[in-house]
Design a protein around this motif. Structure first.
Motif, PDB file in Angstrom:
ATOM      1  N   GLN A 120     -32.798  92.642   1.532  1.00 13.17           N
ATOM      2  CA  GLN A 120     -33.226  92.825   0.144  1.00 13.17           C
ATOM      3  C   GLN A 120     -34.744  92.836   0.098  1.00 13.17           C
ATOM      4  O   GLN A 120     -35.383  91.947   0.679  1.00 13.17           O
ATOM      5  N   PRO A 179     -40.070  85.134  -3.424  1.00 14.45           N
ATOM      6  CA  PRO A 179     -39.080  85.795  -4.290  1.00 14.45           C
ATOM      7  C   PRO A 179     -37.769  86.077  -3.561  1.00 14.45           C
ATOM      8  O   PRO A 179     -37.562  87.157  -3.005  1.00 14.45           O
ATOM      9  N   ALA A 180     -36.915  85.087  -3.549  1.00  9.93           N
ATOM     10  CA  ALA A 180     -35.584  85.185  -2.960  1.00  9.93           C
ATOM     11  C   ALA A 180     -34.679  84.264  -3.747  1.00  9.93           C
ATOM     12  O   ALA A 180     -35.145  83.279  -4.338  1.00  9.93           O
ATOM     13  N   LEU A 228     -24.546  95.140  -3.216  1.00  9.89           N
ATOM     14  CA  LEU A 228     -25.079  94.299  -4.279  1.00  9.89           C
ATOM     15  C   LEU A 228     -26.052  95.080  -5.157  1.00  9.89           C
ATOM     16  O   LEU A 228     -26.887  95.835  -4.646  1.00  9.89           O
ATOM     17  N   PHE A 239     -31.166  96.110  -2.524  1.00  7.72           N
ATOM     18  CA  PHE A 239     -30.481  95.664  -1.314  1.00  7.72           C
ATOM     19  C   PHE A 239     -30.159  96.843  -0.406  1.00  7.72           C
ATOM     20  O   PHE A 239     -29.956  97.974  -0.884  1.00  7.72           O
ATOM     21  N   ASN A 252     -35.863  89.802   2.457  1.00  5.52           N
ATOM     22  CA  ASN A 252     -34.927  88.686   2.605  1.00  5.52           C
ATOM     23  C   ASN A 252     -33.644  89.177   3.262  1.00  5.52           C
ATOM     24  O   ASN A 252     -33.283  90.341   3.125  1.00  5.52           O
ATOM     25  N   TYR A 269     -36.040  84.353   4.440  1.00  5.20           N
ATOM     26  CA  TYR A 269     -36.902  84.786   3.340  1.00  5.20           C
ATOM     27  C   TYR A 269     -38.257  85.197   3.894  1.00  5.20           C
ATOM     28  O   TYR A 269     -38.656  84.746   4.978  1.00  5.20           O
ATOM     29  N   THR A 322     -39.948  95.360  -8.630  1.00  2.15           N
ATOM     30  CA  THR A 322     -38.784  95.307  -9.523  1.00  2.15           C
ATOM     31  C   THR A 322     -38.288  96.713  -9.793  1.00  2.15           C
ATOM     32  O   THR A 322     -39.094  97.586 -10.133  1.00  2.15           O
ATOM     33  N   PRO A 323     -36.988  97.003  -9.647  1.00  2.00           N
ATOM     34  CA  PRO A 323     -35.931  96.028  -9.369  1.00  2.00           C
ATOM     35  C   PRO A 323     -35.832  95.706  -7.878  1.00  2.00           C
ATOM     36  O   PRO A 323     -36.012  96.595  -7.030  1.00  2.00           O
ATOM     37  N   PRO A 324     -35.539  94.455  -7.551  1.00  2.00           N
ATOM     38  CA  PRO A 324     -35.230  94.138  -6.153  1.00  2.00           C
ATOM     39  C   PRO A 324     -34.024  94.965  -5.729  1.00  2.00           C
ATOM     40  O   PRO A 324     -33.071  95.113  -6.511  1.00  2.00           O
ATOM     41  N   SER A 353     -38.049  92.277  -2.097  1.00  2.00           N
ATOM     42  CA  SER A 353     -38.473  91.599  -3.318  1.00  2.00           C
ATOM     43  C   SER A 353     -39.939  91.918  -3.603  1.00  2.00           C
ATOM     44  O   SER A 353     -40.642  91.138  -4.247  1.00  2.00           O
ATOM     45  N   GLN A 402     -27.362  98.570   2.203  1.00  2.00           N
ATOM     46  CA  GLN A 402     -25.937  98.807   1.967  1.00  2.00           C
ATOM     47  C   GLN A 402     -25.044  97.810   2.690  1.00  2.00           C
ATOM     48  O   GLN A 402     -23.835  97.780   2.460  1.00  2.00           O
ATOM     49  N   TYR A 404     -42.094  91.151   2.069  1.00  2.56           N
ATOM     50  CA  TYR A 404     -41.198  90.769   0.981  1.00  2.56           C
ATOM     51  C   TYR A 404     -39.772  91.228   1.283  1.00  2.56           C
ATOM     52  O   TYR A 404     -39.192  92.083   0.592  1.00  2.56           O
ATOM     53  N   TRP A 420     -28.774  94.428  -8.332  1.00  2.00           N
ATOM     54  CA  TRP A 420     -29.506  93.482  -9.183  1.00  2.00           C
ATOM     55  C   TRP A 420     -29.484  93.989 -10.614  1.00  2.00           C
ATOM     56  O   TRP A 420     -29.789  95.159 -10.888  1.00  2.00           O
ATOM     57  N   TYR A 457     -26.900  91.539   4.405  1.00  3.63           N
ATOM     58  CA  TYR A 457     -27.660  92.418   3.526  1.00  3.63           C
ATOM     59  C   TYR A 457     -29.143  92.085   3.605  1.00  3.63           C
ATOM     60  O   TYR A 457     -29.529  90.905   3.575  1.00  3.63           O
ATOM     61  N   ASP A 500     -37.357 103.079  -7.633  1.00  5.60           N
ATOM     62  CA  ASP A 500     -36.768 101.983  -6.872  1.00  5.60           C
ATOM     63  C   ASP A 500     -37.029 102.190  -5.384  1.00  5.60           C
ATOM     64  O   ASP A 500     -37.062 103.317  -4.889  1.00  5.60           O
ATOM     65  N   TYR A 530     -29.479  88.131   3.605  1.00  7.70           N
ATOM     66  CA  TYR A 530     -28.373  87.333   3.093  1.00  7.70           C
ATOM     67  C   TYR A 530     -27.138  87.574   3.952  1.00  7.70           C
ATOM     68  O   TYR A 530     -26.923  88.675   4.454  1.00  7.70           O
TER      69      TYR A 530
END
Lengths: 125, 107
Positions: free
Chosen positions: B89, A110-111, A47, B98, B34, B49, B94-96, B91, B100, B32, A49, B87, B1, B36
């Motif tokens: 991530q 922030p999710a 993914l 992920f 998350n 989260y 910026t940029p968030p 947060s 792999q 921070y 962003w 995944y 990043d 998914y």
């Protein structure tokens, strides 16, 4: 329960501009302090962003794409949009729209807790 | 990043197994983080989260832990519907970004 749905051309020619729209239903795009994001996923890969727009109109973009990306919102249609210019085959991917932050118990994190189903965009002549 | 690195990239497990996936951030991201879940042909779904918060409707067999740079997602007893790619991530900035992904397959 908010729902998001991406729409737009599934095929874009190289060097042209990719344009997608995300329609939000089940809630107003103006309500709350949400942000509305675009994320993409090349076939079989991870993914990435792309960027987001806040309810107030401010935006953040991925620096790797910033020179080519514009995200905008149309509150009258409850939609937000993505434009990606000068596309190449490397931009072929499934594009998702999503909402954040996730709010629970009076706090927000922030999710992205709501996602569209995704739309495949192929860049090819 | 901020680079996010998951391990393993894939694993095979049986129904009922305890599964742990790790995620390491390239710098401290506090909590921070998350997680998914993505099933084949579907959009990602938020599971966890802020490192350990369980999203509403997610079974309690899923749990997350960690802070700083090292995080884990644990499935206490793997169920057939849990076979998917996971995944992490960050947060924090910026940029968030992920990880792999970790593909959980049937053994």
């Amino acid at each position: 329960q908010v729902q998001l749905q991406e729409s737009g051309p599934g095929l874009v020619k190289p060097s042209q501009t990719l344009s997608l729209t995300c329609t939000v239903s089940g809630g107003s795009i103006r309500s709350g302090s949400y942000y509305w994001s675009w994320i993409r996923q090349p076939a079989g890969k991870g993914l990435e962003w792309i960027g987001r727009i806040y309810t107030g109109g401010s935006t953040n973009y991925n620096p790797s794409l910033k020179s080519r990306v514009t995200i905008s919102v149309d509150t009258s249609k409850n939609q937000f949009s993505l434009k990606l210019s000068s596309v190449t085959a490397a931009d072929t991917a499934i594009y998702y729209c999503a909402r954040g932050p996730h709010c629970s118990g009076g706090s927000c994190y922030p999710a992205s807790d709501s996602w569209g189903q995704g739309t495949l965009v192929t860049v090819s002549s | 990043d901020i680079q996010m690195t998951q391990s393993p990239s894939s694993l095979s497990a049986s129904v009922g197994d305890r599964v742990t996936i790790t995620c390491r951030a390239g710098q401290s991201i506090s909590s921070y983080l998350n997680w998914y879940q993505q099933k084949s042909g579907k959009a990602p779904k938020l599971l966890i989260y802020a490192a350990s918060g369980l999203q509403s409707g997610v079974p309690s067999r899923f749990s997350g832990s960690g802070s700083g740079t090292d995080f884990t997602l644990t499935i206490s007893s793997l169920q057939p519907e849990d076979f998917a790619t996971y995944y992490c991530q960050q947060s924090y900035s910026t940029p968030p970004t992920f990880g792999q992904g970790t593909k959980v397959e049937i053994k």
